[in-house]
Scaffold this motif. Structure first.
Motif, PDB file in Angstrom:
ATOM      1  N   VAL A   6       0.851  -1.181   0.000  1.00 31.63           N
ATOM      2  CA  VAL A   6       0.000   0.000   0.000  1.00 31.63           C
ATOM      3  C   VAL A   6       0.888   1.232   0.000  1.00 31.63           C
ATOM      4  CG1 VAL A   6      -1.745   1.301   1.269  1.00 31.63           C
ATOM      5  CG2 VAL A   6      -1.844  -1.194   1.235  1.00 31.63           C
ATOM      6  N   ALA A   7       0.585   2.161  -0.867  1.00 30.06           N
ATOM      7  CA  ALA A   7       1.426   3.346  -1.004  1.00 30.06           C
ATOM      8  C   ALA A   7       1.486   4.129   0.294  1.00 30.06           C
ATOM      9  CB  ALA A   7       0.893   4.243  -2.126  1.00 30.06           C
ATOM     10  N   GLY A   8       2.635   4.687   0.575  1.00 27.06           N
ATOM     11  CA  GLY A   8       2.816   5.492   1.777  1.00 27.06           C
ATOM     12  C   GLY A   8       4.205   6.080   1.791  1.00 27.06           C
ATOM     13  N   LEU A  63      -6.214  -0.148 -21.517  1.00 25.14           N
ATOM     14  CA  LEU A  63      -7.512  -0.664 -21.069  1.00 25.14           C
ATOM     15  C   LEU A  63      -7.397  -1.917 -20.213  1.00 25.14           C
ATOM     16  CD1 LEU A  63      -9.468  -0.310 -24.455  1.00 25.14           C
ATOM     17  CD2 LEU A  63      -9.805   1.077 -22.402  1.00 25.14           C
ATOM     18  N   ASN A  64      -6.263  -2.126 -19.524  1.00 22.44           N
ATOM     19  CA  ASN A  64      -6.132  -3.424 -18.849  1.00 22.44           C
ATOM     20  C   ASN A  64      -7.168  -3.639 -17.749  1.00 22.44           C
ATOM     21  OD1 ASN A  64      -4.995  -1.798 -16.863  1.00 22.44           O
ATOM     22  ND2 ASN A  64      -3.048  -2.911 -16.771  1.00 22.44           N
ATOM     23  N   ALA A  65      -7.584  -2.577 -17.058  1.00 22.27           N
ATOM     24  CA  ALA A  65      -8.584  -2.751 -15.998  1.00 22.27           C
ATOM     25  C   ALA A  65      -9.910  -3.247 -16.586  1.00 22.27           C
ATOM     26  CB  ALA A  65      -8.794  -1.435 -15.249  1.00 22.27           C
ATOM     27  N   GLN A  66     -10.332  -2.655 -17.695  1.00 28.42           N
ATOM     28  CA  GLN A  66     -11.582  -3.068 -18.328  1.00 28.42           C
ATOM     29  C   GLN A  66     -11.490  -4.496 -18.866  1.00 28.42           C
ATOM     30  OE1 GLN A  66      -9.949  -0.186 -18.591  1.00 28.42           O
ATOM     31  NE2 GLN A  66     -11.216   1.427 -19.516  1.00 28.42           N
ATOM     32  N   THR A  78      -2.825  -7.654 -13.532  1.00 28.10           N
ATOM     33  CA  THR A  78      -2.267  -6.413 -14.065  1.00 28.10           C
ATOM     34  C   THR A  78      -0.758  -6.541 -14.206  1.00 28.10           C
ATOM     35  OG1 THR A  78      -2.063  -5.549 -11.822  1.00 28.10           O
ATOM     36  CG2 THR A  78      -4.013  -4.902 -13.065  1.00 28.10           C
ATOM     37  N   GLU A  79      -0.220  -5.694 -15.039  1.00 26.31           N
ATOM     38  CA  GLU A  79       1.220  -5.483 -15.090  1.00 26.31           C
ATOM     39  C   GLU A  79       1.445  -3.978 -14.993  1.00 26.31           C
ATOM     40  OE1 GLU A  79       4.410  -6.059 -15.134  1.00 26.31           O
ATOM     41  OE2 GLU A  79       4.140  -8.086 -14.354  1.00 26.31           O
ATOM     42  N   LEU A  80       2.692  -3.549 -15.232  1.00 25.89           N
ATOM     43  CA  LEU A  80       3.103  -2.198 -14.865  1.00 25.89           C
ATOM     44  C   LEU A  80       2.262  -1.093 -15.499  1.00 25.89           C
ATOM     45  CD1 LEU A  80       5.136  -0.444 -13.322  1.00 25.89           C
ATOM     46  CD2 LEU A  80       6.676  -0.628 -15.281  1.00 25.89           C
ATOM     47  N   ALA A  81       1.963  -1.202 -16.787  1.00 21.19           N
ATOM     48  CA  ALA A  81       1.237  -0.128 -17.475  1.00 21.19           C
ATOM     49  C   ALA A  81      -0.145  -0.594 -17.914  1.00 21.19           C
ATOM     50  CB  ALA A  81       2.028   0.381 -18.678  1.00 21.19           C
ATOM     51  N   ASP A 145      -3.351   1.368 -12.269  1.00 21.29           N
ATOM     52  CA  ASP A 145      -3.864   2.000 -11.050  1.00 21.29           C
ATOM     53  C   ASP A 145      -3.776   1.013  -9.882  1.00 21.29           C
ATOM     54  OD1 ASP A 145      -5.014   3.763  -9.313  1.00 21.29           O
ATOM     55  OD2 ASP A 145      -7.073   3.383  -9.971  1.00 21.29           O
ATOM     56  N   VAL A 146      -2.536   0.739  -9.477  1.00 23.17           N
ATOM     57  CA  VAL A 146      -2.248  -0.202  -8.392  1.00 23.17           C
ATOM     58  C   VAL A 146      -1.204   0.446  -7.497  1.00 23.17           C
ATOM     59  CG1 VAL A 146      -1.387  -2.507  -7.792  1.00 23.17           C
ATOM     60  CG2 VAL A 146      -2.749  -2.181  -9.882  1.00 23.17           C
TER      61      VAL A 146
END
Length: 505
Positions: A6-8, A63-66, A78-81, A145-146
């Protein structure tokens, strides 16, 4: 790497505590090795493939999320982009008709994913670097978006302290800068896993390092980036430069890059994990609550979470992996050398060649790494990336006189490594029909001096000869590549050029 990250923000105490935890983890690994706690041999292999999304015009689709939402399978991630996906194939036992089963599973999975991508006017392209990618596609706003990707980008950018420089001098030269690690996402690869016992780890890893150049020579599939024709396999220099936390001054001092081939043969998996701690500052100093030494004292199996996370931020071409399955720890060699594609048959042929030749080399009574200086293996890797199937490699001579000689990559593969791969696959218990089919694909590439990179380059130049602009030629090459990938015949049989003249404008 760090699915739960988790980002921080991190402070100095985080890094100090993380370093202490890493040392505890390394001690824990040492104890596990000494106590022989690792899993018995199971001849298990695994396969991951990174993929691209592109439209019918050959251009990347963010469009990887879709697409993942429509695929709805844990085999795809997912991957990086946003134009990347990854497919993971469950572990298989090496033996019998395993390669035919893998071929069928991959075809089914990729065909399904391609149909689902088609619902949002996209498609799957299995290739080392998508030729139509532009610099504007590879920016931080197009990262998936991860949290873990955003955090990794922030930490690498902060460690470097300035823009990344991409400078690759090949058939043409590319020189540009990037404000993020996004160009790394252009590199889509195949990762081949092999579970090994601690006693066999060093032999397998050393063999994989020695044969990496031959893998690249016959499997190169990444000749283009940002409209330029560069190396036949441009992923390694691009990956190295786009993850380089060293400003020029540290490079001049000889500080090691986070993406590297290595610098020595090893005697244990411990050597590589220890190097990670000795040479590389933490990028993601996220601490787990577990005390690995307390877990060991209780007779349990520690997750070594910090060691695993840190290892995931050191990008070796052959990476050690510590994992736990059914409560028992195991070690794997993760081979990260190969680009994705061109077809499922080509991917499986590359895998069969690798698993066969590594088995044979690892069990040789006169190991190749005892006769080949590590510096020569590293130079071979560089030459294979640069020149692909036309590379010349340094290799130990056969016979009583020994010594080193220079040999064409195709001659080395055809005359020496393919017979070894055949013997290695026999030792795994692979059915002769599987063995001959997939090693025959490698033999044909050598005979015709054709791989994905040579086909892409030749087709691109044919398109230019038709009067297309560079951008049109790259897009037309990508569309034709995708069409032939779907047809499924291995790349050595692909006709060069476009099916018919494409009107300009």
């Amino acid at each position: 790497m760090g699915e739960k990250v988790v980002a921080g923000q991190f402070d100095l105490s985080d890094r100090q505590r993380y370093r202490e935890k890493l040392r505890s983890c390394l001690t824990g690994l040492e104890r596990l090795l000494a106590e022989k706690r690792f899993d018995r041999p199971k001849n298990l292999m695994g396969l991951e493939i990174e993929l691209n999304l592109a439209g019918a015009d050959g251009m990347p689709k963010m469009l990887n999320a879709q697409v993942l939402e429509r695929i709805a399978s844990r085999d795809f991630q997912t991957e990086l982009a946003m134009f990347n996906l990854e497919v993971n194939i469950a572990p298989h036992r090496l033996g019998g008709r395993v390669f035919d089963r893998l071929d069928e599973e991959l075809r089914t999975s990729l065909s399904y994913a391609d149909r689902k991508a088609g619902e949002v006017d996209a498609g799957i392209v299995m290739i080392g670097i998508l030729p139509t990618l532009d610099r504007d596609d590879l920016v931080s706003s197009n990262l998936s978006d991860v949290d873990r990707y955003a955090l990794l980008n922030d930490q690498i950018v902060a460690a470097r302290g300035e823009d990344f420089t991409l400078d690759i001098d090949g058939v043409e030269r590319l020189s540009c800068t990037s404000k993020s690690i996004a160009p790394e996402a252009a590199c889509t690869s195949v990762q081949l896993h092999l579970q090994v016992t601690p006693e066999r780890f060093a032999s397998v890893w050393n063999a994989a390092q020695a044969v990496a150049a031959a893998q690249i020579a016959v499997g190169a599939n990444s000749p283009f980036l940002f409209g330029r024709e560069l190396w036949r396999e441009s992923r390694p220099p691009l990956f190295t430069q786009s993850t380089d936390t060293r400003p020029p001054e540290l490079q001049a001092q000889g500080v090691r890059p986070r993406t590297w081939f290595g610098e020595r043969w090893v005697t244990s998996a411990f050597d590589l994990f220890e190097e990670n701690l000795r040479y590389y500052p933490a990028l993601l100093p996220i601490c787990d609550d577990e005390d690995p030494l307390e877990v060991l004292d209780r007779g349990g199996v520690p997750s070594l979470a910090e060691l695993v996370l840190h290892n995931g931020t050191v990008y070796r071409w052959n990476r050690p992996v510590y994992g736990i399955a059914d409560g028992v720890p195991h070690l794997r060699v993760e081979n990260r050398v190969l680009p994705a594609g061109p077809t499922v048959t080509d991917v499986i042929a590359n895998a069969a060649f690798y698993y066969g030749v590594v088995r044979a080399l690892a069990e040789d009574s006169r190991p190749v790494w005892s006769r080949l200086p590590f510096e020569a293996a590293a130079a071979n890797f560089d030459a294979a990336c640069r020149y692909g199937i036309d590379a010349r490699l340094t290799w130990p001579r056969r016979g009583r006189l020994g010594g080193l000689g220079e040999v064409d990559a195709v001659t080395l593969v055809r005359d020496e490594l393919l017979p070894l791969a055949e013997a290695g696959l026999d030792a795994w218990g692979i059915e002769p029909a599987d063995r001959d089919l997939y090693l025959g694909v490698i033999e044909e590439r050598c005979r015709r001096r054709v791989n994905g990179a040579t086909w892409q380059a030749a087709t691109f130049h044919r398109a230019l000869d038709l009067g297309l602009s560079r951008e049109e030629a790259l897009a037309a090459t990508t569309r034709r590549y995708r069409e032939l990938t779907r047809q499924g015949d291995p790349v050595h049989s692909w006709p060069v050029g476009l099916p018919e003249p494409v009107p300009t404008g």
